[in-house]
Design a protein around this motif. Structure first.
Motif, short mmCIF file in Angstrom:
data_model
loop_
_atom_site.label_atom_id
_atom_site.label_comp_id
_atom_site.label_asym_id
_atom_site.label_seq_id
_atom_site.Cartn_x
_atom_site.Cartn_y
_atom_site.Cartn_z
N CYS A 84 -3.19 6.39 4.19
CA CYS A 84 -2.79 5.34 2.99
C CYS A 84 -4.42 5.07 2.28
O CYS A 84 -5.42 4.72 3.09
CB CYS A 84 -2.37 4.01 3.19
SG CYS A 84 -2.02 2.90 1.89
N ALA A 86 -5.32 2.90 0.31
CA ALA A 86 -5.57 1.23 0.01
C ALA A 86 -6.65 0.51 0.87
O ALA A 86 -6.73 0.90 2.11
CB ALA A 86 -4.15 0.60 0.29
N CYS A 99 -6.00 0.47 5.19
CA CYS A 99 -4.98 0.36 5.48
C CYS A 99 -4.56 1.29 6.52
O CYS A 99 -5.12 2.67 6.66
CB CYS A 99 -3.89 0.70 4.17
SG CYS A 99 -2.23 0.57 4.93
N HIS A 105 3.38 5.14 2.01
CA HIS A 105 4.37 4.40 2.69
C HIS A 105 4.98 3.21 1.87
O HIS A 105 4.44 3.03 0.69
CB HIS A 105 3.99 3.80 3.79
CG HIS A 105 2.82 2.71 3.51
ND1 HIS A 105 2.96 1.43 3.34
CD2 HIS A 105 1.25 3.01 3.43
CE1 HIS A 105 1.73 0.92 3.12
NE2 HIS A 105 0.71 1.68 2.91
N HIS A 109 1.27 -3.02 2.95
CA HIS A 109 0.15 -2.28 3.88
C HIS A 109 0.17 -2.92 5.11
O HIS A 109 0.56 -4.20 5.35
CB HIS A 109 -1.13 -2.39 2.95
CG HIS A 109 -1.06 -1.65 1.73
ND1 HIS A 109 -0.89 -0.30 1.61
CD2 HIS A 109 -1.08 -2.04 0.17
CE1 HIS A 109 -1.11 0.08 0.30
NE2 HIS A 109 -0.72 -0.94 -0.49
ZN LIG Z 1 -1.33 1.35 2.86
#
Ligand SMILES: [Zn+2]
Ligand SMILES: [Zn+2]
Length: 134
Positions: A84, A86, A99, A105, A109
């Motif tokens: 991820c 993020a 993350c 997903h 997070h």
């Molecule tokens: Zn994430």
């Protein structure tokens, strides 16, 4: 929690770059996997991180174990997915957290996931109003 089908997991690891050497470590892998996504809707797949080829998470995809249901209803798949993208940046401290989950997903997070039991224990510690204080 679910039972990992070790054969599927080993095949997927060996198929990855650098995975052939790492696969020997999976012989001691615990066969019980815990979902890492925290609380989420039942129609979202559970997910457990199995292995990643690089020590630097952003640089290599990771192998994840996904499953839904339980017991004889359990359906599972092993998939290689990117991380991820993020990032959570604390403006006051400059600390950056990535993350720890896979890309796309559906649950929150990783930094939003809390351990319900841990929270419960923490609450008990700070409240302090047991029968002795009445
Ligand atoms: Zn994430
Ligand atoms: Zn789950």
């Amino acid at each position: 929690m679910t039972q990992a089908p070790l054969g599927d997991v080993l095949n997927a690891v060996v198929a990855m770059e650098g995975g052939a050497e790492a696969s020997s470590g999976f012989l001691t892998l615990t066969h019980h996997l815990l979902c890492e996504l925290g609380e989420h809707d039942a129609d979202i797949e559970h997910a457990a991180h199995l292995w990643s080829a690089s020590a630097e998470p952003p640089n290599a995809p990771a192998l994840w174990f996904f499953w839904t249901g339980a017991g004889s209803e359990c359906a599972h798949r092993v998939a290689t997915v990117p991380w991820c993208p993020a990032i959570l940046r604390h403006l006051d401290t400059g600390v950056v957290r990535m993350c720890a989950f896979f890309d796309h997903h559906l649950a929150p997070h990783s930094w939003s996931v809390t351990d319900p039991l841990g929270d419960l224990l923490a609450e008990r510690l700070v409240s302090g109003d047991g029968p002795d204080n009445v």
